[in-house]
Design a protein around this motif. Structure first.
Motif, PDB file in Angstrom:
ATOM      1  N   THR A   1       0.803  -1.221   0.000  1.00 30.75           N
ATOM      2  CA  THR A   1       0.000   0.000   0.000  1.00 30.75           C
ATOM      3  C   THR A   1       0.833   1.266   0.000  1.00 30.75           C
ATOM      4  O   THR A   1       0.327   2.325  -0.332  1.00 30.75           O
ATOM      5  CB  THR A   1      -0.926   0.030   1.230  1.00 30.75           C
ATOM      6  OG1 THR A   1      -0.125  -0.073   2.410  1.00 30.75           O
ATOM      7  CG2 THR A   1      -1.919  -1.114   1.187  1.00 30.75           C
ATOM      8  N   LYS A   2       2.117   1.187   0.381  1.00 29.19           N
ATOM      9  CA  LYS A   2       2.929   2.400   0.469  1.00 29.19           C
ATOM     10  C   LYS A   2       4.235   2.279  -0.292  1.00 29.19           C
ATOM     11  O   LYS A   2       4.606   3.165  -1.039  1.00 29.19           O
ATOM     12  CB  LYS A   2       3.223   2.731   1.934  1.00 29.19           C
ATOM     13  CG  LYS A   2       1.974   3.081   2.708  1.00 29.19           C
ATOM     14  CD  LYS A   2       2.312   3.573   4.083  1.00 29.19           C
ATOM     15  CE  LYS A   2       1.036   3.956   4.816  1.00 29.19           C
ATOM     16  NZ  LYS A   2       1.302   4.480   6.138  1.00 29.19           N
ATOM     17  N   ALA A   3       4.959   1.207  -0.067  1.00 26.26           N
ATOM     18  CA  ALA A   3       6.265   1.050  -0.698  1.00 26.26           C
ATOM     19  C   ALA A   3       6.617  -0.424  -0.772  1.00 26.26           C
ATOM     20  O   ALA A   3       6.056  -1.253  -0.070  1.00 26.26           O
ATOM     21  CB  ALA A   3       7.341   1.802   0.085  1.00 26.26           C
ATOM     22  N   CYS A   4       7.564  -0.722  -1.647  1.00 29.51           N
ATOM     23  CA  CYS A   4       7.958  -2.108  -1.842  1.00 29.51           C
ATOM     24  C   CYS A   4       9.362  -2.147  -2.417  1.00 29.51           C
ATOM     25  O   CYS A   4       9.721  -1.335  -3.263  1.00 29.51           O
ATOM     26  CB  CYS A   4       6.948  -2.750  -2.773  1.00 29.51           C
ATOM     27  SG  CYS A   4       7.518  -4.103  -3.724  1.00 29.51           S
TER      28      CYS A   4
ATOM     29  N   GLY B   1       3.541   6.836  -5.592  1.00 27.63           N
ATOM     30  CA  GLY B   1       3.454   8.268  -5.842  1.00 27.63           C
ATOM     31  C   GLY B   1       4.780   8.993  -5.885  1.00 27.63           C
ATOM     32  O   GLY B   1       4.834  10.163  -6.238  1.00 27.63           O
ATOM     33  N   VAL B   2       5.868   8.330  -5.521  1.00 30.72           N
ATOM     34  CA  VAL B   2       7.196   8.968  -5.498  1.00 30.72           C
ATOM     35  C   VAL B   2       8.067   8.436  -6.618  1.00 30.72           C
ATOM     36  O   VAL B   2       8.758   9.178  -7.297  1.00 30.72           O
ATOM     37  CB  VAL B   2       7.878   8.763  -4.125  1.00 30.72           C
ATOM     38  CG1 VAL B   2       9.284   9.315  -4.137  1.00 30.72           C
ATOM     39  CG2 VAL B   2       7.042   9.399  -3.021  1.00 30.72           C
ATOM     40  N   GLY B   3       8.040   7.117  -6.834  1.00 28.48           N
ATOM     41  CA  GLY B   3       8.840   6.525  -7.897  1.00 28.48           C
ATOM     42  C   GLY B   3       9.888   5.570  -7.371  1.00 28.48           C
ATOM     43  O   GLY B   3       9.788   5.060  -6.263  1.00 28.48           O
ATOM     44  N   PHE B   4      10.915   5.347  -8.187  1.00 30.52           N
ATOM     45  CA  PHE B   4      11.928   4.338  -7.908  1.00 30.52           C
ATOM     46  C   PHE B   4      13.195   4.947  -7.319  1.00 30.52           C
ATOM     47  O   PHE B   4      13.575   6.059  -7.655  1.00 30.52           O
ATOM     48  CB  PHE B   4      12.299   3.610  -9.208  1.00 30.52           C
ATOM     49  CG  PHE B   4      11.209   2.740  -9.742  1.00 30.52           C
ATOM     50  CD1 PHE B   4      10.980   1.479  -9.220  1.00 30.52           C
ATOM     51  CD2 PHE B   4      10.389   3.182 -10.771  1.00 30.52           C
ATOM     52  CE1 PHE B   4       9.979   0.673  -9.720  1.00 30.52           C
ATOM     53  CE2 PHE B   4       9.381   2.387 -11.276  1.00 30.52           C
ATOM     54  CZ  PHE B   4       9.175   1.128 -10.750  1.00 30.52           C
ATOM     55  N   GLN B   5      13.826   4.168  -6.470  1.00 29.40           N
ATOM     56  CA  GLN B   5      15.133   4.531  -5.920  1.00 29.40           C
ATOM     57  C   GLN B   5      16.007   3.282  -6.010  1.00 29.40           C
ATOM     58  O   GLN B   5      15.577   2.181  -5.670  1.00 29.40           O
ATOM     59  CB  GLN B   5      14.975   4.964  -4.460  1.00 29.40           C
ATOM     60  CG  GLN B   5      16.272   5.196  -3.737  1.00 29.40           C
ATOM     61  CD  GLN B   5      16.032   5.480  -2.253  1.00 29.40           C
ATOM     62  OE1 GLN B   5      14.926   5.800  -1.836  1.00 29.40           O
ATOM     63  NE2 GLN B   5      17.062   5.328  -1.462  1.00 29.40           N
ATOM     64  N   VAL B   6      17.237   3.437  -6.489  1.00 24.47           N
ATOM     65  CA  VAL B   6      18.148   2.300  -6.623  1.00 24.47           C
ATOM     66  C   VAL B   6      18.620   1.863  -5.247  1.00 24.47           C
ATOM     67  O   VAL B   6      19.086   2.677  -4.454  1.00 24.47           O
ATOM     68  CB  VAL B   6      19.350   2.666  -7.507  1.00 24.47           C
ATOM     69  CG1 VAL B   6      20.330   1.503  -7.589  1.00 24.47           C
ATOM     70  CG2 VAL B   6      18.895   3.076  -8.887  1.00 24.47           C
ATOM     71  N   VAL B   7      18.502   0.573  -4.955  1.00 24.10           N
ATOM     72  CA  VAL B   7      18.999   0.018  -3.703  1.00 24.10           C
ATOM     73  C   VAL B   7      20.337  -0.672  -3.942  1.00 24.10           C
ATOM     74  O   VAL B   7      21.295  -0.467  -3.212  1.00 24.10           O
ATOM     75  CB  VAL B   7      17.988  -0.973  -3.084  1.00 24.10           C
ATOM     76  CG1 VAL B   7      18.540  -1.607  -1.821  1.00 24.10           C
ATOM     77  CG2 VAL B   7      16.663  -0.275  -2.816  1.00 24.10           C
TER      78      VAL B   7
ATOM     79  N   ILE C   1      21.013   1.519 -13.316  1.00 22.56           N
ATOM     80  CA  ILE C   1      19.589   1.792 -13.350  1.00 22.56           C
ATOM     81  C   ILE C   1      19.378   3.284 -13.131  1.00 22.56           C
ATOM     82  O   ILE C   1      19.873   3.847 -12.158  1.00 22.56           O
ATOM     83  CB  ILE C   1      18.855   0.987 -12.259  1.00 22.56           C
ATOM     84  CG1 ILE C   1      19.112  -0.508 -12.468  1.00 22.56           C
ATOM     85  CG2 ILE C   1      17.368   1.279 -12.274  1.00 22.56           C
ATOM     86  CD1 ILE C   1      18.706  -1.364 -11.325  1.00 22.56           C
ATOM     87  N   ILE C   2      18.643   3.930 -14.017  1.00 22.76           N
ATOM     88  CA  ILE C   2      18.378   5.356 -13.905  1.00 22.76           C
ATOM     89  C   ILE C   2      16.869   5.559 -13.820  1.00 22.76           C
ATOM     90  O   ILE C   2      16.156   5.292 -14.788  1.00 22.76           O
ATOM     91  CB  ILE C   2      18.955   6.131 -15.111  1.00 22.76           C
ATOM     92  CG1 ILE C   2      20.460   5.888 -15.198  1.00 22.76           C
ATOM     93  CG2 ILE C   2      18.627   7.607 -15.002  1.00 22.76           C
ATOM     94  CD1 ILE C   2      21.095   6.508 -16.414  1.00 22.76           C
ATOM     95  N   PRO C   3      16.381   6.019 -12.690  1.00 22.78           N
ATOM     96  CA  PRO C   3      14.943   6.300 -12.612  1.00 22.78           C
ATOM     97  C   PRO C   3      14.547   7.407 -13.586  1.00 22.78           C
ATOM     98  O   PRO C   3      15.287   8.358 -13.785  1.00 22.78           O
ATOM     99  CB  PRO C   3      14.755   6.757 -11.166  1.00 22.78           C
ATOM    100  CG  PRO C   3      15.957   6.247 -10.439  1.00 22.78           C
ATOM    101  CD  PRO C   3      17.069   6.224 -11.432  1.00 22.78           C
ATOM    102  N   ILE C   4      13.374   7.282 -14.192  1.00 20.74           N
ATOM    103  CA  ILE C   4      12.897   8.284 -15.142  1.00 20.74           C
ATOM    104  C   ILE C   4      11.730   9.057 -14.548  1.00 20.74           C
ATOM    105  O   ILE C   4      11.745  10.273 -14.502  1.00 20.74           O
ATOM    106  CB  ILE C   4      12.451   7.627 -16.468  1.00 20.74           C
ATOM    107  CG1 ILE C   4      13.632   6.916 -17.101  1.00 20.74           C
ATOM    108  CG2 ILE C   4      11.881   8.661 -17.428  1.00 20.74           C
ATOM    109  CD1 ILE C   4      13.267   6.103 -18.318  1.00 20.74           C
ATOM    110  N   ASN C   5      10.701   8.345 -14.083  1.00 18.45           N
ATOM    111  CA  ASN C   5       9.572   9.017 -13.439  1.00 18.45           C
ATOM    112  C   ASN C   5       8.932   8.060 -12.445  1.00 18.45           C
ATOM    113  O   ASN C   5       9.515   7.047 -12.096  1.00 18.45           O
ATOM    114  CB  ASN C   5       8.567   9.538 -14.480  1.00 18.45           C
ATOM    115  CG  ASN C   5       7.962   8.426 -15.311  1.00 18.45           C
ATOM    116  OD1 ASN C   5       7.694   7.348 -14.806  1.00 18.45           O
ATOM    117  ND2 ASN C   5       7.753   8.670 -16.583  1.00 18.45           N
TER     118      ASN C   5
END
Length: 186
Positions: free
Chosen positions: A93-96, A120-126, A133-137
């Protein structure tokens, strides 16, 4: 005597064709139990001979399945059913956190990566291995494989679940692999 035998045959026939309900008036399967079931003794199956598991579908109907089909249909482990497509990723429901283990087909390069997806925020590389990996949106990121292949990955949300599609935008081949989703519910 003929009538008795005929009556017994009819009873056996209709009994063989009927459905039995336990604590239910209108059974929908051969045996339809409304309530919990208890089996007091089950024989062990020695490893590695266990080939099927007992599971239920969404209606509660028991079916047999394999261990891998059970784990991959849980939404926690999702393998690509066809090239570059993953269905039923559990995003919570919030993040994964999505951990990926896969391979580029043409080059035979194995690679892994992990991304954190916040609703609602997008991706972050772990973490990443052999990829950048480059987040786009909010719902898309790119995978750059060092052999020159580039894949644009798009996440489509379906409530707490999502589908992922990796479209090749540069280079050859396709990717297959497994996502493991670790939902963050708080």
């Amino acid at each position: 005597m003929k009538k008795i035998i005929l009556a017994l045959c009819a009873i056996v026939y209709f009994h063989g064709q009927s459905q039995i309900g336990v604590a239910i008036i209108s059974p929908t399967n051969t045996l339809d139990v409304n309530g919990e079931t208890r089996i007091r003794t089950l024989a062990d199956i020695p490893s590695p001979n266990a080939s099927t598991l007992l599971a239920t579908d969404n209606s509660g109907v028991m079916k047999k399945t394999t261990f891998f089909d059970a784990i991959y249909s849980s939404g926690l482990y999702t393998r690509s059913l066809s090239n570059d497509n993953w269905n039923n990723l559990y995003v919570g429901t919030k993040a994964c956190r999505l951990d990926f283990v896969g391979r580029v087909a043409d080059s035979g390069i194995d690679f892994t990566f992990s991304v954190l997806y916040k609703i609602g925020v997008g991706f972050q590389v772990v973490s990443q291995n052999n990829v950048v990996i480059i987040p786009i949106n909010a719902t898309t990121f790119q995978i750059f494989i060092y052999v020159g292949a580039v894949y644009t990955c798009k996440l489509t949300l379906l409530g707490n679940m999502a589908n992922m599609n990796a479209v090749k935008t540069l280079g050859g081949g396709w990717i297959q692999g497994t996502f493991r989703s670790i939902p963050i519910l708080n």
